[in-house]
Design an enzyme around this catalytic site. Structure first.
Site, mmCIF file in Angstrom:
data_model
loop_
_atom_site.group_PDB
_atom_site.id
_atom_site.type_symbol
_atom_site.label_atom_id
_atom_site.label_comp_id
_atom_site.label_asym_id
_atom_site.label_seq_id
_atom_site.Cartn_x
_atom_site.Cartn_y
_atom_site.Cartn_z
ATOM 1 N N SER A 99 0.838 -1.204 0.000
ATOM 2 C CA SER A 99 0.000 0.000 0.000
ATOM 3 C C SER A 99 0.867 1.246 0.000
ATOM 4 O O SER A 99 1.982 1.240 0.547
ATOM 5 C CB SER A 99 -0.845 -0.024 1.272
ATOM 6 O OG SER A 99 -1.396 1.242 1.515
ATOM 7 N N TYR A 119 -1.628 0.186 10.278
ATOM 8 C CA TYR A 119 -1.892 -0.488 8.998
ATOM 9 C C TYR A 119 -0.663 -0.394 8.079
ATOM 10 O O TYR A 119 -0.166 -1.397 7.573
ATOM 11 C CB TYR A 119 -3.126 0.137 8.325
ATOM 12 C CG TYR A 119 -3.314 -0.303 6.902
ATOM 13 C CD1 TYR A 119 -3.665 -1.624 6.616
ATOM 14 C CD2 TYR A 119 -3.114 0.577 5.834
ATOM 15 C CE1 TYR A 119 -3.810 -2.040 5.300
ATOM 16 C CE2 TYR A 119 -3.262 0.164 4.530
ATOM 17 C CZ TYR A 119 -3.607 -1.153 4.267
ATOM 18 O OH TYR A 119 -3.745 -1.570 2.967
ATOM 19 N N LYS A 145 2.142 -3.327 6.675
ATOM 20 C CA LYS A 145 2.506 -3.561 5.268
ATOM 21 C C LYS A 145 4.021 -3.451 5.098
ATOM 22 O O LYS A 145 4.638 -4.231 4.366
ATOM 23 C CB LYS A 145 1.788 -2.550 4.362
ATOM 24 C CG LYS A 145 0.281 -2.745 4.311
ATOM 25 C CD LYS A 145 -0.081 -3.955 3.496
ATOM 26 C CE LYS A 145 -1.547 -4.311 3.571
ATOM 27 N NZ LYS A 145 -1.915 -5.512 2.814
#
Ligand code: UDP
Length: 335
Positions: A114, A138, A142
């Site tokens: 991402s 988040y 990643k």
């Protein structure tokens, strides 16, 4: 060649499974259906299981040649409130999946990364040289997995591609599959829903950003363009696999941005939604959402250079395909 599409009953994975099949690959879907939907996996072999379930994974991994990993929690705000959930699934679970794949002899791996790995970048458009400095759990999850892939490449000869998505949106042109999230938090489906007569109002999260119209700018990329990039990534890995000499130990780990290179503000999205539906989007101006960077736009040059990939669809295609899918879904519910 068979591919295990982990998280293939989710939004992006289900589109990728179809793109793989169109390109002549056999796609097997693996999903625990925690956020995925059985109907998005329709027409494919679906193996139900968790990414951390080594026993369940073993026989499936034994019959595939490569893994694509889409199975992650992906709400930034939720990751701030409940990091434990994010690290458990996106880090611990994903690592368990990676180890299972490695133990099964898999050496080709495609990962849904991402643009959240970049945090709040200093410069737009964002190239892959931008330092990776995530600003929420988040993004951190990643980044962890990207690092794991790089280390496994050096140590175990794993070849991987990390695809750093910008804002995935839109639905398959056939109208059979599209964006499905529960709850829905994404701008385009919410803007479209706000054009319905009794639909909920859209709240614009901040109009005081240092952008041309004061609202946040994002790079919206059609989900089928993303899906096609996965096929390219796989082809890239196949080529690497063929060309690698037998005594070469290190595997290649590639990371590329997937975006259009064009940014659109929240107000531009509202305008595009009004064009698609022919109705006004009812909205209120609200406060900024914590953690939202003002602008995120990809420099997609590397994807073009290395994968031969560029987005084929524009914002109108994104919004009109999302609208078609919403209308079809509403008809299905009414029937
Ligand atoms: N946004 C908004 N109202 C909403 C949802 C999103 O104004 O109800 C804005 C959000 O602040 C961001 C952009 O729309 O600038 C895209 O948000 P989304 O949640 O779709 O994707 P994200 O960029 O968070 O991955």
């Amino acid at each position: 060649m068979a591919i295990l599409v982990v998280g293939g009953a989710g939004y992006i994975g289900s589109h990728a499974a179809r793109a793989l099949r169109r390109s002549g690959y056999e796609a097997v879907i693996y999903d625990n259906l925690s956020t995925g939907f059985r109907r998005l996996a329709q027409g494919f072999e679906l193996v139900e299981g968790d990414i951390a379930d080594e026993v369940r994974l073993r026989p499936v991994l034994a019959r595939v040649d490569a893994v694509m990993h889409f199975a992650a929690h992906a709400y930034v705000g939720e990751s701030v409130e409940n990091p434990r959930k994010y690290f458990r699934n996106n880090v611990a679970g994903a690592l368990s999946l990676l180890n299972s794949a490695l133990d099964a002899g898999i050496r080709r791996f495609v990962f849904s990364s991402s643009c959240a790995v970049y945090g709040v970048p200093e410069k737009i458009p964002i190239s892959e040289h931008t330092p990776r400095a995530p600003v929420n759990p988040y993004g951190a999850s990643k980044l962890f997995f990207e690092n794991a892939l790089e280390a496994y490449g050096r140590a175990y000869g794993l070849c991987s591609v990390s695809l750093r998505y910008f804002n995935a949106a839109g639905g398959d042109e056939g109208g059979e599959i599209g964006e499905m999230h529960d709850p829905e938090t994404h701008l385009i489906p919410l803007a479209l829903a706000a054009s319905a007569e009794n639909g909920p109002e859209l709240q614009v999260f901040g109009a005081d950003y240092p952008t041309p119209d004061g609202t946040c700018v994002r790079d919206y990329i059609h989900v089928n363009d993303l899906a096609d990039a996965h096929v390219r990534a796989l082809q890239y890995l196949e080529k690497q696999h063929r060309e690698r000499s037998r005594d070469e130990k290190g595997g290649d780990s590639l990371a590329v941005n997937l975006g259009t290179g064009r940014g659109h503000s929240v107000l531009e999205i509202i305008q595009a939604a009004e064009n698609a539906t022919g109705r006004p989007v009812r909205r209120t101006m609200g406060l900024r959402r914590p953690g939202d960077p003002p602008a995120l736009v990809a420099d997609p040059a590397k994807a073009q250079r290395v994968l031969g990939w560029a987005a084929q669809r524009n914002l109108a295609d994104v919004v009109s395909s999302a609208w078609r899918w919403m209308e079809k879904t509403a008809q299905r519910h009414a029937a």
